[in-house]
Scaffold this active site. Structure first.
Site, short mmCIF file in Angstrom:
data_model
loop_
_atom_site.label_atom_id
_atom_site.label_comp_id
_atom_site.label_asym_id
_atom_site.label_seq_id
_atom_site.Cartn_x
_atom_site.Cartn_y
_atom_site.Cartn_z
N LYS A 173 12.78 -19.75 63.83
CA LYS A 173 14.38 -18.48 62.18
C LYS A 173 15.49 -18.86 62.83
CE LYS A 173 11.13 -17.75 59.14
NZ LYS A 173 10.61 -17.52 57.75
N SER A 205 6.18 -22.52 65.82
CA SER A 205 6.48 -22.40 65.51
C SER A 205 6.81 -20.68 66.41
CB SER A 205 6.33 -21.89 63.85
OG SER A 205 5.29 -20.98 64.19
#
Length: 304
Positions: free
Chosen positions: A49, A303
């Site tokens: 992110k 992720s």
């Protein structure tokens, strides 16, 4: 929609870690193929992110950035936002759902230090986002969304750039989907530079916002969601991410939450990898694709 992939790479170079694309011997042996893990869990903030948040914030005019920025996040975007605020010397306000794990709240404070203020509001990301946007308008600040902006998507696309710089002839790419920013970015890069790669999007069974949108032909708001896979539990997919994902996704697959649990434990016991639930989605799906991936080259994006 045109994304400046190389521009994002240059903006992010001084800030992000180029994470490993590691061959998993265990998974390769189990499925009779080559399985590579893109280890975004080893990013500075422990997830991808940071890429999107920093790319968007560093693209803003200086005066606009210095006025202040706001984000709403279930955790990882908040940490990327906070780290970016500190790096860019910008004041930021982070809205987080009340249910956010304390560890993520503490990590966000650690990454942002004195540059950020945290407000805990709402039971879900969606409730929290509404409050954050109202605050942004009232105070004439800039909202940094977690996924639904081309500059965020562009930042996330650099995960795909790194993968294809290290491996070619990839047959399958498994990508987790929450709001769709990672899949939109990486997927659009792959469709341009590795069109033969089959892109499989993965959502938790209890929060199928992309699947529901694809079935309806447009984004829809789910009445309720299961929050266990908190990094991918979103009631409504982004409009921009949906538009791109409809073009780049070959398949969508829903992963039961129980399967995510067992995958987290297996990764810890067999690979010594500690992932959050959303980070396990891509690997949790491999059983369902065991026949298709035999003898192929596969990349799973871990992720966070």
């Amino acid at each position: 929609m045109i994304l400046d992939y190389q521009g994002a790479v240059q903006r992010l170079k001084p800030v992000v870690t180029r994470t490993p694309l590691a061959l998993s011997l265990n998974l390769s042996k189990r499925y009779g193929c080559e399985v590579y893990l893109k280890r975004e869990d080893l990013q500075i903030i422990r997830s991808y992110k940071l890429r999107g948040a920093y790319n968007m914030m560093s693209s803003l005019p200086k005066e606009q950035l210095q006025k202040g920025v706001v984000c709403a996040s279930a955790g990882n975007h908040a940490q990327g936002f906070a780290y970016s605020c500190k790096k860019l010397h910008a004041k930021g306000v982070v809205f987080m759902p009340i249910i956010t794990p304390q560890q993520k709240v503490q990590q966000t404070k650690l990454f942002g230090e004195d540059y950020i203020e945290i407000k805990l509001i709402g039971d879900t990301f969606d409730d929290c986002a509404i409050a954050a946007k109202e605050y942004t308008l009232q105070n004439s600040l800039t909202f940094i969304p977690p996924f639904d902006d081309l500059r965020i998507i562009e930042g996330q696309s650099t995960v795909g750039v790194e993968i294809l710089e290290e491996q070619s002839d990839i047959d399958f790419l498994f990508v987790p989907i929450g709001g769709g920013g990672l899949c939109a970015g990486v997927g659009s890069y792959f469709k341009t530079f590795s069109p033969k790669t089959k892109i499989i999007g993965l959502e938790p069974e209890g929060a199928p916002s992309m699947k529901a949108a694809l079935d309806a032909g447009h984004p829809v708001t789910l009445p309720s969601i299961e929050r266990f896979v908190d990094g991918a539990a979103v009631k409504r997919i982004g409009d921009t991410t949906f538009a791109i994902c409809t073009e780049v996704l070959d398949e969508m697959h829903l992963v039961p939450e129980g399967k995510v649990c067992t995958t987290i434990l297996k990764l810890y016991n067999e690979e010594a990898i500690v992932v959050e639930p959303a980070g396990a989605l891509s690997i949790a799906a491999l059983d369902k694709y065991a026949d298709q991936i035999k003898g192929k080259k596969v990349v799973c994006v871990v992720s966070g």
